[in-house]
Design an enzyme around this catalytic site. Structure first.
Site, short mmCIF file in Angstrom:
data_model
loop_
_atom_site.label_atom_id
_atom_site.label_comp_id
_atom_site.label_asym_id
_atom_site.label_seq_id
_atom_site.Cartn_x
_atom_site.Cartn_y
_atom_site.Cartn_z
N ASN A 88 4.73 7.79 -6.45
CA ASN A 88 4.93 7.12 -7.72
C ASN A 88 5.48 6.42 -7.90
OD1 ASN A 88 2.32 5.90 -8.94
ND2 ASN A 88 3.69 7.10 -10.74
N TYR A 153 10.64 -5.67 -3.00
CA TYR A 153 9.78 -4.51 -2.90
C TYR A 153 9.49 -4.63 -2.04
CZ TYR A 153 5.05 -2.74 -5.37
OH TYR A 153 4.42 -2.35 -5.81
N LYS A 157 7.75 -0.96 0.18
CA LYS A 157 6.38 -0.51 1.13
C LYS A 157 5.87 -0.77 1.91
CE LYS A 157 5.76 0.30 -3.70
NZ LYS A 157 5.50 1.38 -4.53
#
Ligand code: NAI
Length: 250
Positions: A88, A153, A157
């Protein structure tokens, strides 16, 4: 540390706040021994107090990749096994495309992607000895559609989704299920930073979310608990959006 053979053992990275904490709280309440990993000992300590006696802490900056094998050795030494890993921990950076330096890009890559690979590799070594386990990666809407100003980012992802599928095909035959959750817009420090200073982006979020409101960290906690449970025993390799419909919104 505690070694209770009757309880499952989970690691939740970045479990001291936001979505990670909500996942850790759900796991601890479900009687899973849950180790939260993060950088800030104080923050971890207060999270542990809130999550109760099934919650344990281990301090580690996951961007120091060489510390990861020792971290996992310590978990195995203290708890005897690892049943669940939730990747996470993550960082975001909002900048115009041309303003992002190589060092910026690399730092997001190291935390959001390289550390996920390194910790998964070490945990899988242990899961293979045990004959099974469960890995959940936290992805993002940035991997479902194009978002401006979050280039590094988005790259990480999207890579997480690919890695989830690749790991699932290689590891599921060995009893290790690997899935990802793609949270929509969830109320945490990260989204407060990204949205509060950008009303235009915020109104776009609401306008394309059919349910019309942001999610709570606990919504992701519920999804993680489901994926980690036997109720999801035939599910592997998926990216589950938990997003109020944001990924299919017009
Ligand atoms: P947050 O900033 O509240 O939590 C991130 C946690 O990761 C923090 O506890 C932080 O200390 C930890 N962390 C960061 N770098 C670390 C490192 N090098 N070593 C150890 N721990 C580290 O953010 P939030 O929103 O709870 O995000 C959690 C995950 O969910 C992230 O992967 C994020 O990309 C993802 N996500 C969040 C969304 C949202 O709407 N809040 C939407 C989509 C994805």
């Amino acid at each position: 540390m505690m070694n209770d053979q009757n309880k499952k053992v989970a690691i939740v990275t970045g479990g001291g706040s936001g979505i990670g904490f909500a996942i850790a709280e759900k796991f601890a309440n479900a009687n899973i021994q849950t180790i939260i990993v993060g950088r800030d000992e104080k923050k971890l300590q207060s999270a542990k107090e809130k999550a109760g006696p099934n919650c344990f802490i281990m301090q580690c900056d996951l961007s120091n990749l060489t510390e990861i094998p020792v971290l996992i050795e310590n978990v195995v030494a203290g708890f005897g096994r690892i049943d669940i890993l939730v990747n996470n921990a993550g960082i975001n950076m909002k900048k115009d495309f041309t303003e992002v330096t190589d060092a910026d890009f690399q730092s997001i890559l190291t935390t959001n992607l390289c550390s996920v690979f390194a910790i998964s590799r070490e945990v899988v070594k242990q899961m293979l000895i045990q004959g099974g386990g469960n890995i959940i990666n936290i992805s993002s809407m940035a991997a479902q559609y194009g978002l401006p100003k979050v280039i590094a980012y988005s790259a990480t992802k999207t890579a997480i989704d690919g890695m989830t599928r690749a790991m699932a095909t290689e590891l599921s035959p060995k009893g290790i299920r690997v899935n990802a959750i793609a949270p929509g817009f969830i109320k945490t420090d990260m989204t407060a930073k990204a949205l509060d200073s950008d009303p235009e982006r915020k109104s776009k979020v609401f306008s394309r979310t059919p349910m019309g409101y942001m999610g709570e960290p606990a919504d992701i906690g519920d999804a993680a608990l489901f994926l980690a449970s036997d109720a999801a025993k035939y599910i592997t390799g998926i990216v589950l959006p938990v997003d109020g419909g944001n990924s299919i919104g017009f």
